[in-house]
Design an enzyme around this catalytic site. Structure first.
Site, PDB file in Angstrom:
ATOM      1  N   HIS A  82       0.811  -1.222   0.000  1.00  0.00           N
ATOM      2  CA  HIS A  82       0.000   0.000   0.000  1.00  0.00           C
ATOM      3  C   HIS A  82       0.842   1.268   0.000  1.00  0.00           C
ATOM      4  O   HIS A  82       0.303   2.374  -0.100  1.00  0.00           O
ATOM      5  CB  HIS A  82      -0.993  -0.002   1.178  1.00  0.00           C
ATOM      6  CG  HIS A  82      -0.404   0.346   2.501  1.00  0.00           C
ATOM      7  ND1 HIS A  82      -0.075  -0.604   3.443  1.00  0.00           N
ATOM      8  CD2 HIS A  82      -0.083   1.532   3.065  1.00  0.00           C
ATOM      9  CE1 HIS A  82       0.410  -0.013   4.522  1.00  0.00           C
ATOM     10  NE2 HIS A  82       0.412   1.285   4.320  1.00  0.00           N
ATOM     11  N   ASP A 111      -0.384  -7.499   1.772  1.00  0.00           N
ATOM     12  CA  ASP A 111       0.195  -6.168   1.728  1.00  0.00           C
ATOM     13  C   ASP A 111       1.722  -6.247   1.703  1.00  0.00           C
ATOM     14  O   ASP A 111       2.417  -5.897   2.654  1.00  0.00           O
ATOM     15  CB  ASP A 111      -0.287  -5.375   2.952  1.00  0.00           C
ATOM     16  CG  ASP A 111       0.064  -3.902   2.880  1.00  0.00           C
ATOM     17  OD1 ASP A 111       0.492  -3.447   1.796  1.00  0.00           O
ATOM     18  OD2 ASP A 111      -0.103  -3.214   3.904  1.00  0.00           O
ATOM     19  N   SER A 140       4.988   1.994   7.522  1.00  0.00           N
ATOM     20  CA  SER A 140       4.648   0.855   6.679  1.00  0.00           C
ATOM     21  C   SER A 140       5.864   0.362   5.912  1.00  0.00           C
ATOM     22  O   SER A 140       6.706   1.150   5.478  1.00  0.00           O
ATOM     23  CB  SER A 140       3.566   1.246   5.670  1.00  0.00           C
ATOM     24  OG  SER A 140       2.317   1.263   6.265  1.00  0.00           O
TER      25      SER A 140
END
Length: 260
Positions: A63, A119, A214
Site C-alpha cells: 500500500h 500487503d 509501513s
C-alpha cells in the site's frame, strides 16, 4: 495519511502515510540497522520504510505505492545507509526504483477490495546497492515457520514520537515490541486479519508503529519476520486494537519467484 473507505468503517489506518512514527522508542545507534531503507518521493520526503534483501531489491508494503497517486514509473527513490533523512550524509545511497512488484492479490483496480493480508511489495532498484559498513543485505528466513507469541521484537523508522505530533523525527528511531497469539487479532479485526499470512502485535498503549512506518521490517531473534501493515485509525497506541504485520515467511516462495 493513506486511508481507504472500507478500512475507515472499522477504524483501520494504514501505517504508510505521509509522516512516519515510532511511539515509545529511542534513537537508534547510527547505522546499527544497515538493512533499513527510506522510501521517498523525489522531493526527498520519506513515506515508507523498507528492507534491503538483495543488492537490487527492497522489500516493503504494497500500500506504499498507489498508482493513482503518481504518474510514470520513476517517482520513488530508495535511500540506503541513512540515519538522518534530512541530511545528505556521505553514507547515503539514493537509488531510483525502476519496477514495482506488489502482490497480485493486493493489486486491484478497486482499492476498497484489497486484501491486506497480501500487503507486500518488492522494489527493483535501478542500480545495485554498494554494500559496506552502512549498507548491508538482511537475509530472509530460510523457511516458513511460526513466530512464537511473547517473543521480543524490534521495528525502526523515521518519524513521529507520539500520535499527536505533526513533525517527524529526522533520525532513525527504534522500539521493542511483542507479538501475541493471532487469535486476538482475529477476534478484534475479524475478516480483515488472516492468521496464516499475518502476525499480531501486542497493544500496550506505550510502544507502537505509526503512520509512515509501513514496509519497515519486524525483527525477531535477529531475523525479519514481519512487515508493518496497519493499525487503529487516529491512535497508533490504541490499547484495544492490536497492530498487524504481514508474515514474511509465508511469502518466501513468492519472493524467490519474483527476484529469481
Amino acid at each position: 495519511m493513506i486511508l481507504y473507505a472500507f478500512l475507515l468503517l472499522i477504524g483501520i489506518s494504514l501505517a504508510g502515510g505521509m509522516e512516519s512514527g515510532i511511539i515509545g522508542g529511542k534513537e537508534a545507534i547510527p547505522h546499527s540497522r544497515p538493512y533499513m531503507a527510506s522510501i521517498q518521493i523525489k522531493n526527498k520526503h520519506h513515506i515508507c520504510g523498507g528492507m534491503l534483501i538483495r543488492k537490487d531489491y527492497v522489500l516493503t508494503a504494497a500500500h506504499c505505492f498507489n498508482r493513482s497517486d503518481y504518474s510514470g514509473q520513476d517517482h520513488l527513490e530508495v535511500v540506503l545507509g541513512a540515519h538522518n533523512v534530512k541530511k545528505d550524509e556521505k553514507s547515503q545511497q539514493r537509488i531510483p526504483v525502476i519496477k514495482y512488484i506488489p502482490h497480485s492479490k493486493f493489486e486491484r483496480k478497486n482499492e476498497s477490495n484489497n486484501d491486506y493480508s497480501y500487503d507486500i511489495m518488492l522494489l527493483k532498484l535501478k542500480n545495485n546497492a554498494k554494500l559496506n559498513t552502512f549498507v548491508k543485505v538482511m537475509p530472509l528466513p530460510k523457511k516458513n515457520g511460526k513466530t512464537p507469541a511473547n517473543v521480543k521484537c524490534y521495528i525502526a523508522g523515521w518519524g513521529l514520537i507520539n500520535p499527536k505530533a505533526v513533525v517527524g523525527s529526522n533520525v532513525l528511531r527504534e522500539v521493542a515490541l511483542k507479538l501475541q497469539e493471532n487469535s486476538e487479532c482475529e477476534r478484534m479485526w475479524q475478516h480483515y486479519f488472516n492468521s496464516e499470512r499475518m502476525l499480531c502485535g501486542v497493544s500496550d498503549g506505550k510502544h507502537a508503529f505509526c503512520q509512515g512506518d509501513s514496509g519497515s521490517p519486524l525483527i525477531c531473534n535477529s531475523k525479519p519476520q514481519g512487515i508493518v501493515s496497519y493499525t487503529y485509525d487516529g491512535n497508533c497506541a490504541n490499547i484495544e486494537y492490536p497492530q498487524a504485520y504481514v508474515n514474511i515467511s509465508y511469502f518466501l516462495p513468492w519472493i524467490k519467484k519474483k527476484i529469481g
